[in-house]
Design an enzyme around this catalytic site. Structure first.
Site, PDB file in Angstrom:
ATOM      1  N   SER B 147      47.717  47.003  44.181  1.00 39.17           N
ATOM      2  CA  SER B 147      47.062  46.047  45.065  1.00 39.17           C
ATOM      3  C   SER B 147      46.719  46.726  46.398  1.00 39.17           C
ATOM      4  O   SER B 147      45.964  47.693  46.415  1.00 39.17           O
ATOM      5  CB  SER B 147      47.964  44.816  45.228  1.00 39.17           C
ATOM      6  OG  SER B 147      47.245  43.745  45.775  1.00 39.17           O
ATOM      7  N   ASP B 223      44.737  37.718  36.745  1.00 36.58           N
ATOM      8  CA  ASP B 223      45.142  37.991  38.129  1.00 36.58           C
ATOM      9  C   ASP B 223      44.392  37.045  39.054  1.00 36.58           C
ATOM     10  O   ASP B 223      43.158  37.058  39.102  1.00 36.58           O
ATOM     11  CB  ASP B 223      44.800  39.450  38.431  1.00 36.58           C
ATOM     12  CG  ASP B 223      45.328  39.929  39.774  1.00 36.58           C
ATOM     13  OD1 ASP B 223      45.311  39.142  40.741  1.00 36.58           O
ATOM     14  OD2 ASP B 223      45.727  41.094  39.837  1.00 36.58           O
ATOM     15  N   HIS B 256      49.242  39.485  38.401  1.00 37.57           N
ATOM     16  CA  HIS B 256      49.255  40.459  39.503  1.00 37.57           C
ATOM     17  C   HIS B 256      50.660  40.998  39.789  1.00 37.57           C
ATOM     18  O   HIS B 256      50.827  41.818  40.685  1.00 37.57           O
ATOM     19  CB  HIS B 256      48.695  39.766  40.761  1.00 37.57           C
ATOM     20  CG  HIS B 256      48.294  40.703  41.853  1.00 37.57           C
ATOM     21  ND1 HIS B 256      47.242  41.581  41.734  1.00 37.57           N
ATOM     22  CD2 HIS B 256      48.804  40.920  43.105  1.00 37.57           C
ATOM     23  CE1 HIS B 256      47.115  42.278  42.852  1.00 37.57           C
ATOM     24  NE2 HIS B 256      48.054  41.908  43.695  1.00 37.57           N
TER      25      HIS B 256
END
Lengths: 278, 278
Positions: B147, B223, B256
């Protein structure tokens, strides 16, 4: 049963669920990993009981069981370690008693006896819920755990040898009636008569005639709780005297944490999977 | 450098360390896993940069990298994601800015420029400390992350192609200059002139001529940050236009979290290890 979360992992589903527990008089949260093989039918179920201070999430986060459970087709259930809620009596400054420290007993002493009934929750209530809600083959159950949860796994297997085909433990509390961190808890949960403690003590249960097919235990030699808290030699002596096969591995340099557990998780899952084959 | 903890795991040592950072003007904590092969000589080093809200410990606890790092002989370094301490300016109710959200930039705007210098910390200061204190072969470095840390890994690789042999990412922020959760942070760290942001934006760096040998990216299709925050298609377009090979895998049904990261950790470590061979 209410779903708190589900996440895809290793092709399966790691879920977290909550349900009202009659045994514990409170909502109880638990984690279940269902591997991809569940699409084809019911699967064996492996219970993991956690140690002092833990919830369902410690092993879910740090235990590294999903890779092998997905490979081997095992459903892994991770319950909480005690009743929860503001109404549940506790000693908030004592990590060895109360919330996070249910010791998998059914307490008989007020005020704890109203909620601290983890033995009934694990052996009766949660299995019924699982059988209703998940694709579990309840004829193929194994149980394992860590520290206080290793004590829980071994004692529950000894008392329910027909229900479980396999039992293993990481650094289990072997003789809680005599260990410094469990003796005060047993007194508060079960009362001053130490005879009543024997029903929840691995060494005492074996002395009193309970049997199980075989145990597999890993224990780190650098575990700071080894000598007083855990006492694997006393479990070895009890098993030897009773003729119970015990595979006890002393793992050089390992401690008591999930850095130790995760290292040997694969060996335990393979060991259970072999015994849980059809 | 002070050792906070060391634990044996998978035959190696998972350590946590703290040292005074000149770049960040505070003590900085980081995790290093040294596999057993270090007994025989220096090893390649793989940097893992974490995402928003994380410290060094999230991937250490949940990333499941030690098994493969111990098999492949990789040292894995996991830094924190921002400066820390009561004197460090922060927006405590904003998880997308300040502590836990350093975005791996060198801030130029006061008051953040005094501490938020994660780019210098990761690319200059911490490597020097590592080379002094650990058995690392600094000619064999790889970098990856998740991320915000995927953004960090890709941008740092693009700006230092001679230092890193390999770069991969889990669900990276690909175009932070335009994403909702990074644009306000870039404005506060780097000022209102968006031209200055291009030095920390993967798509902009590629447009501006920076190159890297190859990227490997895994992205979950479930996600929740996919469309605005992450924008993998924009990274794909930028790489295609620049002729940079990008192995982008859209992983069906994955989210995620570390349930996603841990599932594909093995693929990433094997990919890096191959490129970090002597």
């Amino acid at each position: 049963m209410k779903t708190i979360s589900t996440d895809k992992s290793y092709g399966g589903t790691q879920g977290v669920y909550v349900d009202r527990s009659e045994a514990c008089g409170c909502d109880m949260t638990f984690a279940v990993f269902v591997p991809p093989q569940a699409a084809k039918g019911k699967l064996p179920v492996l219970w993991y009981l956690s140690g002092l201070t833990c919830t369902h999430s410690n092993v879910m986060d740090k235990g590294e069981y999903r890779r092998l459970a997905a490979e081997l087709g095992l459903i892994v259930v991770c319950p909480d370690t005690s009743p929860r809620g503001d109404h549940v009596p506790d000693e908030s400054d004592n990590w060895q008693f109360g919330k996070g420290a249910g010791f998998y007993v059914d307490a008989t002493e007020p005020p704890f006896s109203a909620n601290y009934r983890m033995y009934s929750y694990i052996t009766d209530e949660l299995p019924r819920l699982l059988a209703e809600e998940f694709p579990v083959d309840m004829d193929r159950q194994g149980i394992f755990g860590h520290s206080m949860g290793g004590h829980g796994a071994i004692t529950i297997a000894l008392k329910n040898p027909d229900r479980f085909r396999s039992c293993s433990a990481f650094a289990p509390i072997s003789h809680p009636s005599v260990s410094g961190w469990s003796k005060p808890a047993f007194r508060k949960y079960l009362g001053p008569d130490e005879k009543s403690w024997r029903a929840y003590d691995a060494c005492s249960l074996i002395e009193d005639g309970h049997r199980f097919s075989q145990f597999f235990v890993d224990q780190g030699t650098a575990d700071s709780f080894l000598e007083d808290g855990l006492r694997p030699d006393e479990l070895r002596q009890a098993c030897e005297a009773a003729g119970i096969p015990l595979k006890l591995r002393m793992q050089e340099g390992y401690g008591h944490s999930y850095f130790f557990i995760s290292t040997f998780m694969e060996d335990h899952l393979r060991w259970h999977a072999q015994k849980l084959e059809k």
